[in-house]
Write a protein that holds these residues in place. Sequence first.
Motif, PDB file in Angstrom:
ATOM      1  N   VAL A 255      -3.039   3.543   4.993  1.00 27.35           N
ATOM      2  CA  VAL A 255      -2.964   2.472   5.992  1.00 27.35           C
ATOM      3  C   VAL A 255      -4.233   2.444   6.850  1.00 27.35           C
ATOM      4  O   VAL A 255      -4.689   1.372   7.248  1.00 27.35           O
ATOM      5  CB  VAL A 255      -1.683   2.603   6.843  1.00 27.35           C
ATOM      6  N   GLN A 256      -4.824   3.600   7.096  1.00 30.15           N
ATOM      7  CA  GLN A 256      -6.094   3.648   7.835  1.00 30.15           C
ATOM      8  C   GLN A 256      -7.167   2.866   7.075  1.00 30.15           C
ATOM      9  O   GLN A 256      -7.960   2.139   7.676  1.00 30.15           O
ATOM     10  CB  GLN A 256      -6.529   5.098   8.046  1.00 30.15           C
ATOM     11  N   GLY A 257      -7.189   2.993   5.758  1.00 26.21           N
ATOM     12  CA  GLY A 257      -8.131   2.225   4.942  1.00 26.21           C
ATOM     13  C   GLY A 257      -7.888   0.729   5.062  1.00 26.21           C
ATOM     14  O   GLY A 257      -8.840  -0.063   5.143  1.00 26.21           O
ATOM     15  N   LEU A 258      -6.619   0.341   5.077  1.00 25.80           N
ATOM     16  CA  LEU A 258      -6.286  -1.079   5.271  1.00 25.80           C
ATOM     17  C   LEU A 258      -6.752  -1.567   6.639  1.00 25.80           C
ATOM     18  O   LEU A 258      -7.258  -2.679   6.774  1.00 25.80           O
ATOM     19  CB  LEU A 258      -4.771  -1.289   5.186  1.00 25.80           C
ATOM     20  N   LEU A 259      -6.545  -0.742   7.649  1.00 26.57           N
ATOM     21  CA  LEU A 259      -6.934  -1.117   9.007  1.00 26.57           C
ATOM     22  C   LEU A 259      -8.448  -1.320   9.094  1.00 26.57           C
ATOM     23  O   LEU A 259      -8.923  -2.264   9.734  1.00 26.57           O
ATOM     24  CB  LEU A 259      -6.470  -0.053   9.998  1.00 26.57           C
TER      25      LEU A 259
ATOM     26  N   THR B 186       3.804  11.350   4.764  1.00 28.97           N
ATOM     27  CA  THR B 186       3.327  10.563   5.901  1.00 28.97           C
ATOM     28  C   THR B 186       1.816  10.706   6.050  1.00 28.97           C
ATOM     29  O   THR B 186       1.123   9.710   6.311  1.00 28.97           O
ATOM     30  CB  THR B 186       4.050  10.989   7.194  1.00 28.97           C
ATOM     31  N   ARG B 187       1.279  11.909   5.874  1.00 27.20           N
ATOM     32  CA  ARG B 187      -0.181  12.101   5.924  1.00 27.20           C
ATOM     33  C   ARG B 187      -0.865  11.215   4.886  1.00 27.20           C
ATOM     34  O   ARG B 187      -1.881  10.570   5.164  1.00 27.20           O
ATOM     35  CB  ARG B 187      -0.548  13.562   5.669  1.00 27.20           C
TER      36      ARG B 187
ATOM     37  N   ALA C 217       0.815  -1.221   0.000  1.00 22.30           N
ATOM     38  CA  ALA C 217       0.000   0.000   0.000  1.00 22.30           C
ATOM     39  C   ALA C 217       0.843   1.265   0.000  1.00 22.30           C
ATOM     40  O   ALA C 217       0.463   2.259  -0.613  1.00 22.30           O
ATOM     41  CB  ALA C 217      -0.939  -0.012   1.210  1.00 22.30           C
ATOM     42  N   VAL C 218       1.979   1.251   0.692  1.00 21.49           N
ATOM     43  CA  VAL C 218       2.794   2.469   0.788  1.00 21.49           C
ATOM     44  C   VAL C 218       3.917   2.521  -0.251  1.00 21.49           C
ATOM     45  O   VAL C 218       4.571   3.555  -0.392  1.00 21.49           O
ATOM     46  CB  VAL C 218       3.351   2.684   2.224  1.00 21.49           C
TER      47      VAL C 218
ATOM     48  N   LEU D 145     -13.615  -0.452  13.139  1.00 28.89           N
ATOM     49  CA  LEU D 145     -12.633   0.195  14.002  1.00 28.89           C
ATOM     50  C   LEU D 145     -13.184   0.579  15.369  1.00 28.89           C
ATOM     51  O   LEU D 145     -12.481   0.505  16.370  1.00 28.89           O
ATOM     52  CB  LEU D 145     -12.080   1.428  13.283  1.00 28.89           C
ATOM     53  N   ASP D 146     -14.439   0.981  15.435  1.00 27.24           N
ATOM     54  CA  ASP D 146     -15.009   1.468  16.691  1.00 27.24           C
ATOM     55  C   ASP D 146     -15.882   0.455  17.419  1.00 27.24           C
ATOM     56  O   ASP D 146     -16.597   0.817  18.353  1.00 27.24           O
ATOM     57  CB  ASP D 146     -15.814   2.749  16.422  1.00 27.24           C
TER      58      ASP D 146
END
Length: 160
Positions: free
Chosen positions: A115-119, A108-109, A28-29, A129-130
Amino acid sequence: MSTASEGATPGFLVWRLSMKWRVAVDRAVAPLGLTHAQYSLVASLYGMRHGGERPSQRRLADRTGLEPLYVSKLARSLESAGLLERARDPRDPRAVQLALTEEGRERTRQAIEVVQGLLEQLLAPLGGLDSARTREFQRELTTLLDAPLDPTNENLKEQS
């Protein structure tokens, strides 16, 4: 449960999950010119900066769980890429402080968003997530991370 996980030990499952995550983050990165290890470093540095900290390489190593020598190597490569600045700590001339450059903050942003999407994908089977299940999973992972592991433990030697 996948057939590869049937009868697997918890240690094997932890290893498989960590490898699955590492490979996914690496892929992803990569378009942003980062590896998973570099991402771990810059994302941690980004978060620490927002907390008002300009950490040393040692402090960043402690935060990420990476070996200090590896953090030094990663920092040098990120510095060469123009994403990070390294400077002597005025309070301790042996220590090196790290800071993201403007380009490093922007990249980094972008990486954090990816990575947030992957998480979110990873945690969807637990309700997202919540969710309460995710919060419990996070508590369990924290418990395991806080448990000491000592490969020289006498109990391990007696069992072999």
